[in-house]
Design a protein around this motif. Structure first.
Motif, PDB file in Angstrom:
ATOM      1  N   GLN A  50      -8.466   2.345   9.731  1.00 41.71           N
ATOM      2  CA  GLN A  50      -7.274   1.451   9.355  1.00 41.71           C
ATOM      3  C   GLN A  50      -7.445   0.319   8.388  1.00 41.71           C
ATOM      4  O   GLN A  50      -6.484   0.110   7.516  1.00 41.71           O
ATOM      5  CB  GLN A  50      -6.872   0.483  10.665  1.00 41.71           C
ATOM      6  CG  GLN A  50      -6.707   1.406  11.873  1.00 41.71           C
ATOM      7  CD  GLN A  50      -6.626   0.465  13.304  1.00 41.71           C
ATOM      8  OE1 GLN A  50      -6.878  -0.639  13.184  1.00 41.71           O
ATOM      9  NE2 GLN A  50      -6.363   1.314  14.301  1.00 41.71           N
ATOM     10  N   ALA A  51      -8.621  -0.326   8.081  1.00 43.23           N
ATOM     11  CA  ALA A  51      -8.767  -0.981   6.833  1.00 43.23           C
ATOM     12  C   ALA A  51      -8.681  -0.182   5.504  1.00 43.23           C
ATOM     13  O   ALA A  51      -8.172  -0.763   4.544  1.00 43.23           O
ATOM     14  CB  ALA A  51     -10.362  -1.593   7.061  1.00 43.23           C
ATOM     15  N   ALA A  52      -9.001   1.269   5.777  1.00 41.95           N
ATOM     16  CA  ALA A  52      -8.863   1.834   4.350  1.00 41.95           C
ATOM     17  C   ALA A  52      -7.440   1.923   4.096  1.00 41.95           C
ATOM     18  O   ALA A  52      -7.113   2.060   2.910  1.00 41.95           O
ATOM     19  CB  ALA A  52      -9.596   3.220   4.657  1.00 41.95           C
ATOM     20  N   GLN A  53      -6.610   2.111   4.959  1.00 42.00           N
ATOM     21  CA  GLN A  53      -5.050   2.465   4.917  1.00 42.00           C
ATOM     22  C   GLN A  53      -4.519   1.197   4.147  1.00 42.00           C
ATOM     23  O   GLN A  53      -3.430   1.202   3.454  1.00 42.00           O
ATOM     24  CB  GLN A  53      -4.494   3.034   6.114  1.00 42.00           C
ATOM     25  CG  GLN A  53      -4.781   4.017   6.733  1.00 42.00           C
ATOM     26  CD  GLN A  53      -4.319   4.621   8.003  1.00 42.00           C
ATOM     27  OE1 GLN A  53      -3.895   3.489   8.838  1.00 42.00           O
ATOM     28  NE2 GLN A  53      -4.327   5.647   8.229  1.00 42.00           N
ATOM     29  N   LEU A  54      -5.160  -0.083   4.507  1.00 41.61           N
ATOM     30  CA  LEU A  54      -4.483  -1.238   4.007  1.00 41.61           C
ATOM     31  C   LEU A  54      -4.879  -1.133   2.299  1.00 41.61           C
ATOM     32  O   LEU A  54      -4.052  -2.052   1.817  1.00 41.61           O
ATOM     33  CB  LEU A  54      -4.956  -2.370   4.685  1.00 41.61           C
ATOM     34  CG  LEU A  54      -4.379  -2.459   6.390  1.00 41.61           C
ATOM     35  CD1 LEU A  54      -5.259  -3.780   6.925  1.00 41.61           C
ATOM     36  CD2 LEU A  54      -2.943  -2.593   5.964  1.00 41.61           C
ATOM     37  N   VAL A  55      -5.783  -0.744   2.116  1.00 38.78           N
ATOM     38  CA  VAL A  55      -6.439  -0.944   0.644  1.00 38.78           C
ATOM     39  C   VAL A  55      -6.342   0.172  -0.333  1.00 38.78           C
ATOM     40  O   VAL A  55      -6.673   0.249  -1.447  1.00 38.78           O
ATOM     41  CB  VAL A  55      -7.927  -1.626   0.666  1.00 38.78           C
ATOM     42  CG1 VAL A  55      -7.974  -2.771   1.413  1.00 38.78           C
ATOM     43  CG2 VAL A  55      -8.500  -0.442   1.168  1.00 38.78           C
ATOM     44  N   GLN A  56      -5.795   1.232   0.199  1.00 37.09           N
ATOM     45  CA  GLN A  56      -5.685   2.492  -0.518  1.00 37.09           C
ATOM     46  C   GLN A  56      -4.894   2.627  -1.746  1.00 37.09           C
ATOM     47  O   GLN A  56      -4.928   3.404  -2.492  1.00 37.09           O
ATOM     48  CB  GLN A  56      -5.472   3.597   0.581  1.00 37.09           C
ATOM     49  CG  GLN A  56      -3.975   3.718   1.041  1.00 37.09           C
ATOM     50  CD  GLN A  56      -3.894   4.867   1.987  1.00 37.09           C
ATOM     51  OE1 GLN A  56      -4.552   5.676   2.213  1.00 37.09           O
ATOM     52  NE2 GLN A  56      -2.298   4.800   2.795  1.00 37.09           N
ATOM     53  N   ASP A  57      -3.949   1.697  -1.587  1.00 41.42           N
ATOM     54  CA  ASP A  57      -3.033   1.261  -2.630  1.00 41.42           C
ATOM     55  C   ASP A  57      -3.533   0.864  -4.092  1.00 41.42           C
ATOM     56  O   ASP A  57      -2.975   1.135  -5.289  1.00 41.42           O
ATOM     57  CB  ASP A  57      -1.625   0.822  -2.420  1.00 41.42           C
ATOM     58  CG  ASP A  57      -0.782   1.396  -1.482  1.00 41.42           C
ATOM     59  OD1 ASP A  57      -1.135   2.803  -1.268  1.00 41.42           O
ATOM     60  OD2 ASP A  57      -0.182   0.811  -0.774  1.00 41.42           O
TER      61      ASP A  57
END
Length: 400
Positions: free
Chosen positions: A227-234
């Motif tokens: 979930q944390a990765a999905q927040l910063v993947q951009d």
């Protein structure tokens, strides 16, 4: 009602409900199929037989082979049998000493020695303990008539040698009393040796407890990191993000053993190997759990949680911490060799109860192989995924 409507507009609400249902379905399906027919597969448990007595001892061995519903293996060397017992290749040794026949002939109690490795699932240890008592009782029951026959034969010989005089009756009575009294209804005694024994009852549950806590912790940690990765993947490239997640996994994997060892000491769970060995083994096991849980999440996204629930259930039933793997079906036996909990439980039996350090090294190698394979799978999936980093838009300067 507004709050309820708002929650049901979010996908994660439905995912939480599905996971709750999945837990019930998966655990029932896996556990019921894995343990179905376990009692019918007791013949897969192995018992080693060694007789140093070539007379009555060999007859006893043949009788055991004809009655016990287990896989029985003959050994000519006690050292070899004890080595395989220590490595958990067999579950018990039945040893008949060289003086077995001579003790019976002298009217003394003969002895059968049973060695049971305590570094096994409780069901296997209890079963072998019951077998030892059963075998001793049956042999006593069968030996008693044999001794009676020998007594009658001995009496006949003595009677034929007696002189036919008035005091013959007294001598006959004395001979009968002497010979009959020498026959015991329990001619065989058993000695049960419990190898790798630990007095603390709670120690029996350490392998299972460590597996549950480690894999559930790995599942939760990987899901949160996803979930944390999905927040910063951009804002971060996919490879930088993947590398960062691996560094966190390694850091946590090699920090957690300090807590595990501290808790073991706090609850008086002693270790049969040195601190460094326990530390490295726990680190490898937790890293393998993290890599396995991570692979499912990276490959399937949030649905990977369902696969992790399956992995949790399958590892609990196939690890050998609850039921010996030998009593499982062929499918679950083969599946066990692919899952890290199998090697984690086996390693912790050695750590807590003692045993061969060679098997501990073998478990470490298997865990290392699982780490390498699951990391490679995750890396391949990441390589095929498109990076979601938003490229910076360059605004051309206005020429004035």
């Amino acid at each position: 009602m507004n709050g309820l409507q708002a929650l049901f507009k979010i996908r994660e609400t439905y995912i939480g409900i599905v996971i709750t249902i999945a837990f019930q379905i998966i655990f029932f399906s896996v556990w019921m199929t894995a343990y179905d027919g376990v009692n019918d597969r007791t013949d897969n448990l192995k018992i080693g037989l060694i007789s140093e007595d070539t007379e009555m001892g060999q007859k006893v061995v043949n009788e055991i082979k004809a009655t016990l519903p287990f896989t029985l293996e003959n050994y000519t060397s006690l050292d070899k049998a004890e080595q395989e017992l220590n490595q958990r290749d067999i579950h018990m040794i039945i040893h008949i000493p060289s003086d077995f026949t001579s003790q019976l002939q002298a009217g003394k109690e003969a002895e059968i020695v049973y060695s049971i490795n305590q570094a096994n699932a409780s069901i296997a240890k209890n079963m072998m303990d019951g077998v030892a008592k059963q075998v001793t009782e049956e042999i006593n029951h069968n030996i008693y008539p044999v001794q009676q026959d020998k007594t009658i034969e001995a009496f006949s010989q003595k009677f034929s040698q007696l002189p036919m005089e008035q005091h013959t009756a007294q001598q006959i009575n004395k001979a009968v009393a002497t010979t009959i009294m020498s026959v015991k209804d329990r001619a065989i005694n058993s000695t049960i040796i419990k190898t790798n024994n630990v007095e603390e009852f709670a120690a029996n549950f350490v392998p299972l407890m460590v597996i549950i806590s480690s894999f559930v912790g790995a599942m939760v940690m990987i899901m949160q990191h996803q979930q944390a990765a999905q927040l910063v993947q951009d804002t971060i490239s996919k490879w930088q993000l993947f590398l960062a997640r691996q560094l966190i996994n390694i850091g946590v994997a090699f920090a957690l053993p300090l807590l595990t060892i501290s808790l073991m000491h706090l609850f008086n769970i002693s270790s049969q190997v040195n601190f460094l060995t326990v530390y490295l083994f726990q680190a490898l096991m937790f890293w393998a759990f993290l890599c396995l849980a991570q692979a499912f999440i990276i490959i399937f996204g949030n649905l990977g949680m369902i696969f992790n629930i399956c992995a949790l259930s399958m590892q609990l039933v196939t690890s050998g911490a609850l039921v010996p793997q030998a009593m499982l079906s062929d499918f679950y036996n083969k599946l066990a060799s692919l899952l890290p909990a199998t090697y984690g439980a086996d390693g912790y039996y050695t750590i807590i109860f003692g045993g061969s350090t060679d098997s501990l090294m073998s478990n470490c190698s298997s865990l290392g192989m699982i780490i390498a394979v699951t990391l490679a799978m995750s890396a391949i999936v990441v390589a095929f995924k498109k990076s979601k980093v938003k490229s910076e838009q360059i605004v051309p300067a206005t020429v004035q």
